[in-house]
Scaffold this motif. Structure first.
Motif, PDB file in Angstrom:
ATOM      1  N   PRO A  46     -15.981 -19.082  22.059  1.00  0.00           N
ATOM      2  CA  PRO A  46     -15.677 -20.351  22.501  1.00  0.00           C
ATOM      3  C   PRO A  46     -16.547 -20.575  24.046  1.00  0.00           C
ATOM      4  CG  PRO A  46     -13.687 -19.753  21.958  1.00  0.00           C
ATOM      5  CD  PRO A  46     -14.654 -18.473  21.953  1.00  0.00           C
ATOM      6  N   ASP A  47     -17.239 -21.906  24.193  1.00  0.00           N
ATOM      7  CA  ASP A  47     -17.753 -22.146  25.322  1.00  0.00           C
ATOM      8  C   ASP A  47     -17.041 -21.664  26.857  1.00  0.00           C
ATOM      9  OD1 ASP A  47     -19.863 -22.815  23.612  1.00  0.00           O
ATOM     10  OD2 ASP A  47     -19.659 -25.027  24.081  1.00  0.00           O
ATOM     11  N   GLU A  48     -15.921 -22.028  26.646  1.00  0.00           N
ATOM     12  CA  GLU A  48     -14.966 -21.861  27.759  1.00  0.00           C
ATOM     13  C   GLU A  48     -14.825 -20.437  28.241  1.00  0.00           C
ATOM     14  OE1 GLU A  48     -11.891 -22.006  24.576  1.00  0.00           O
ATOM     15  OE2 GLU A  48     -13.652 -23.440  25.053  1.00  0.00           O
ATOM     16  N   GLN A  49     -15.139 -19.368  27.527  1.00  0.00           N
ATOM     17  CA  GLN A  49     -15.163 -18.117  27.632  1.00  0.00           C
ATOM     18  C   GLN A  49     -16.333 -17.468  28.846  1.00  0.00           C
ATOM     19  OE1 GLN A  49     -14.839 -15.344  24.453  1.00  0.00           O
ATOM     20  NE2 GLN A  49     -13.165 -16.013  23.758  1.00  0.00           N
ATOM     21  N   PHE A  50     -17.374 -18.774  28.815  1.00  0.00           N
ATOM     22  CA  PHE A  50     -18.482 -18.252  29.823  1.00  0.00           C
ATOM     23  C   PHE A  50     -18.304 -18.969  31.008  1.00  0.00           C
ATOM     24  CE2 PHE A  50     -19.904 -17.701  25.483  1.00  0.00           C
ATOM     25  CZ  PHE A  50     -20.333 -16.368  25.704  1.00  0.00           C
ATOM     26  N   THR A  51     -16.926 -19.530  31.380  1.00  0.00           N
ATOM     27  CA  THR A  51     -16.582 -20.224  32.752  1.00  0.00           C
ATOM     28  C   THR A  51     -15.556 -19.171  33.481  1.00  0.00           C
ATOM     29  OG1 THR A  51     -14.561 -20.995  31.796  1.00  0.00           O
ATOM     30  CG2 THR A  51     -16.823 -22.271  31.269  1.00  0.00           C
ATOM     31  N   GLU A  52     -15.787 -19.798  34.899  1.00  0.00           N
ATOM     32  CA  GLU A  52     -15.133 -18.945  35.664  1.00  0.00           C
ATOM     33  C   GLU A  52     -13.782 -18.623  35.563  1.00  0.00           C
ATOM     34  OE1 GLU A  52     -14.911 -18.329  40.712  1.00  0.00           O
ATOM     35  OE2 GLU A  52     -16.465 -19.560  39.681  1.00  0.00           O
ATOM     36  N   PRO A  53     -12.926 -19.722  35.162  1.00  0.00           N
ATOM     37  CA  PRO A  53     -11.548 -19.718  34.878  1.00  0.00           C
ATOM     38  C   PRO A  53     -11.143 -18.483  33.734  1.00  0.00           C
ATOM     39  CG  PRO A  53     -12.043 -21.898  34.906  1.00  0.00           C
ATOM     40  CD  PRO A  53     -13.068 -21.058  34.959  1.00  0.00           C
ATOM     41  N   TYR A  54     -12.175 -18.357  32.954  1.00  0.00           N
ATOM     42  CA  TYR A  54     -11.891 -17.231  31.792  1.00  0.00           C
ATOM     43  C   TYR A  54     -12.636 -15.896  32.195  1.00  0.00           C
ATOM     44  CZ  TYR A  54     -10.025 -20.826  28.961  1.00  0.00           C
ATOM     45  OH  TYR A  54      -9.135 -21.837  28.452  1.00  0.00           O
ATOM     46  N   GLY A  55     -12.987 -15.571  33.241  1.00  0.00           N
ATOM     47  CA  GLY A  55     -13.612 -14.324  33.679  1.00  0.00           C
ATOM     48  C   GLY A  55     -15.149 -14.506  33.200  1.00  0.00           C
ATOM     49  N   GLY A  56     -15.731 -15.675  33.021  1.00  0.00           N
ATOM     50  CA  GLY A  56     -17.063 -15.841  32.520  1.00  0.00           C
ATOM     51  C   GLY A  56     -17.897 -16.545  33.357  1.00  0.00           C
ATOM     52  N   LEU A  57     -19.260 -16.539  32.886  1.00  0.00           N
ATOM     53  CA  LEU A  57     -20.360 -17.288  33.738  1.00  0.00           C
ATOM     54  C   LEU A  57     -21.740 -17.393  32.685  1.00  0.00           C
ATOM     55  CD1 LEU A  57     -21.692 -17.606  36.677  1.00  0.00           C
ATOM     56  CD2 LEU A  57     -22.556 -15.415  36.178  1.00  0.00           C
ATOM     57  N   LEU A  58     -22.300 -18.544  33.027  1.00  0.00           N
ATOM     58  CA  LEU A  58     -23.531 -18.753  32.355  1.00  0.00           C
ATOM     59  C   LEU A  58     -24.639 -19.166  33.519  1.00  0.00           C
ATOM     60  CD1 LEU A  58     -24.494 -20.194  28.977  1.00  0.00           C
ATOM     61  CD2 LEU A  58     -25.406 -20.812  31.049  1.00  0.00           C
ATOM     62  N   LEU A  59     -25.518 -18.427  33.580  1.00  0.00           N
ATOM     63  CA  LEU A  59     -26.729 -18.794  34.363  1.00  0.00           C
ATOM     64  C   LEU A  59     -27.961 -19.079  33.783  1.00  0.00           C
ATOM     65  CD1 LEU A  59     -28.623 -16.349  35.307  1.00  0.00           C
ATOM     66  CD2 LEU A  59     -26.514 -15.540  36.382  1.00  0.00           C
ATOM     67  N   LEU A  60     -28.647 -19.909  34.469  1.00  0.00           N
ATOM     68  CA  LEU A  60     -30.182 -20.224  34.427  1.00  0.00           C
ATOM     69  C   LEU A  60     -30.890 -19.736  35.521  1.00  0.00           C
ATOM     70  CD1 LEU A  60     -29.570 -23.884  32.313  1.00  0.00           C
ATOM     71  CD2 LEU A  60     -29.972 -21.635  31.300  1.00  0.00           C
ATOM     72  N   LEU A  61     -32.496 -19.498  35.183  1.00  0.00           N
ATOM     73  CA  LEU A  61     -33.222 -19.451  36.060  1.00  0.00           C
ATOM     74  C   LEU A  61     -34.164 -20.685  35.923  1.00  0.00           C
ATOM     75  CD1 LEU A  61     -34.623 -15.703  36.062  1.00  0.00           C
ATOM     76  CD2 LEU A  61     -32.656 -16.766  37.303  1.00  0.00           C
ATOM     77  N   LEU A  62     -34.193 -21.398  36.997  1.00  0.00           N
ATOM     78  CA  LEU A  62     -35.205 -22.480  36.740  1.00  0.00           C
ATOM     79  C   LEU A  62     -36.403 -22.335  37.541  1.00  0.00           C
ATOM     80  CD1 LEU A  62     -32.574 -25.501  37.538  1.00  0.00           C
ATOM     81  CD2 LEU A  62     -33.100 -24.460  35.260  1.00  0.00           C
ATOM     82  N   GLU A  63     -37.595 -22.950  36.947  1.00  0.00           N
ATOM     83  CA  GLU A  63     -38.723 -23.129  37.479  1.00  0.00           C
ATOM     84  C   GLU A  63     -39.338 -24.518  37.589  1.00  0.00           C
ATOM     85  OE1 GLU A  63     -42.182 -19.796  37.171  1.00  0.00           O
ATOM     86  OE2 GLU A  63     -42.691 -21.464  35.633  1.00  0.00           O
ATOM     87  N   ARG A  64     -39.472 -25.157  38.726  1.00  0.00           N
ATOM     88  CA  ARG A  64     -39.941 -26.253  38.803  1.00  0.00           C
ATOM     89  C   ARG A  64     -38.785 -27.355  38.129  1.00  0.00           C
ATOM     90  NH1 ARG A  64     -44.957 -24.049  37.565  1.00  0.00           N
ATOM     91  NH2 ARG A  64     -46.297 -23.913  39.543  1.00  0.00           N
ATOM     92  N   GLY A  65     -37.648 -26.963  38.184  1.00  0.00           N
ATOM     93  CA  GLY A  65     -36.563 -27.786  37.418  1.00  0.00           C
ATOM     94  C   GLY A  65     -36.198 -27.559  35.954  1.00  0.00           C
ATOM     95  N   GLU A  66     -37.119 -26.559  35.186  1.00  0.00           N
ATOM     96  CA  GLU A  66     -36.921 -26.462  33.991  1.00  0.00           C
ATOM     97  C   GLU A  66     -36.503 -24.718  33.617  1.00  0.00           C
ATOM     98  OE1 GLU A  66     -37.666 -28.464  31.588  1.00  0.00           O
ATOM     99  OE2 GLU A  66     -38.133 -30.056  32.941  1.00  0.00           O
ATOM    100  N   ALA A  67     -35.708 -24.947  32.721  1.00  0.00           N
ATOM    101  CA  ALA A  67     -35.004 -23.451  32.421  1.00  0.00           C
ATOM    102  C   ALA A  67     -35.931 -22.696  31.631  1.00  0.00           C
ATOM    103  CB  ALA A  67     -33.865 -23.876  31.323  1.00  0.00           C
ATOM    104  N   VAL A  68     -36.243 -21.536  32.423  1.00  0.00           N
ATOM    105  CA  VAL A  68     -37.208 -20.413  31.984  1.00  0.00           C
ATOM    106  C   VAL A  68     -36.775 -19.266  31.508  1.00  0.00           C
ATOM    107  CG1 VAL A  68     -39.066 -21.496  33.085  1.00  0.00           C
ATOM    108  CG2 VAL A  68     -37.887 -19.552  34.388  1.00  0.00           C
TER     109      VAL A  68
END
Length: 171
Positions: A46-68
């Motif tokens: 479930p998506d919520e497993q990748f949120t802080e309240p569930y001990g998770g995180l999703l991150l992106l690296l952006l270059e010129r505003g676009e996810a790379v």
């Protein structure tokens, strides 16, 4: 000589539209390597497993505003984060972005109190296997065996003081 564009690291929910290329390309990659049902791997947790309240995180690296590039972790157990969804956009490979994603995820996991990272990668992903071996992950399988006979390839890494605190041990 032109300098490389600056990368911005952001934490986002799975629902953020900038995550869509990550999910689409991972699904396509898994399907190409493992068959049409591979898209199910993306929706296994479930998506919520990748949120802080569930001990998770999703991150992106952006270059010129676009996810790379991007990646995520979820709580595996009280002291272990499980890495998932490690991705580099197909147009931006061979630039070391996956290493940067790993470093950012390790730092964030350490900052949240995790002491260990666990992950698995598929047997038909030699690039990922090579990345994890090159970045200090310990294989929890026989590296001499045919990967197809092993199944998912498990790795672990114990986070150092620097990864957990952002400081060298003597600071």
């Amino acid at each position: 000589m032109t300098s490389a564009p600056e990368l911005t690291v952001i934490q986002v929910p799975v629902s953020d539209p900038r995550v869509e290329p990550l999910l689409r390309e991972l699904g396509d990659e898994y399907s190409t390597r493992y068959g049409k049902d591979a898209h199910a791997e993306i929706s296994r947790y479930p998506d919520e497993q990748f949120t802080e309240p569930y001990g998770g995180l999703l991150l992106l690296l952006l270059e010129r505003g676009e996810a790379v590039a991007g990646g995520a972790f979820r709580r595996y157990d009280a002291t272990t984060a499980e890495l998932k969804r490690i991705w580099t956009h197909s147009a931006h490979r061979r630039r070391g972005l996956a290493r940067r994603v790993l470093a950012e995820l390790e730092r964030a996991a350490g900052a949240r109190g995790y002491r260990r990272i666990h992950l698995t990668t598929g047997p038909r992903q030699p690039e990922a296997r090579g990345l994890y071996l090159a970045t200090g992950y310990t294989p929890l399988f026989d590296t001499e065996a045919d990967p197809e006979t092993v199944g998912p390839l498990p790795f672990e890494k114990h986070l150092t003081v620097r990864e957990r605190t952002g400081k060298a041990p003597d600071q």
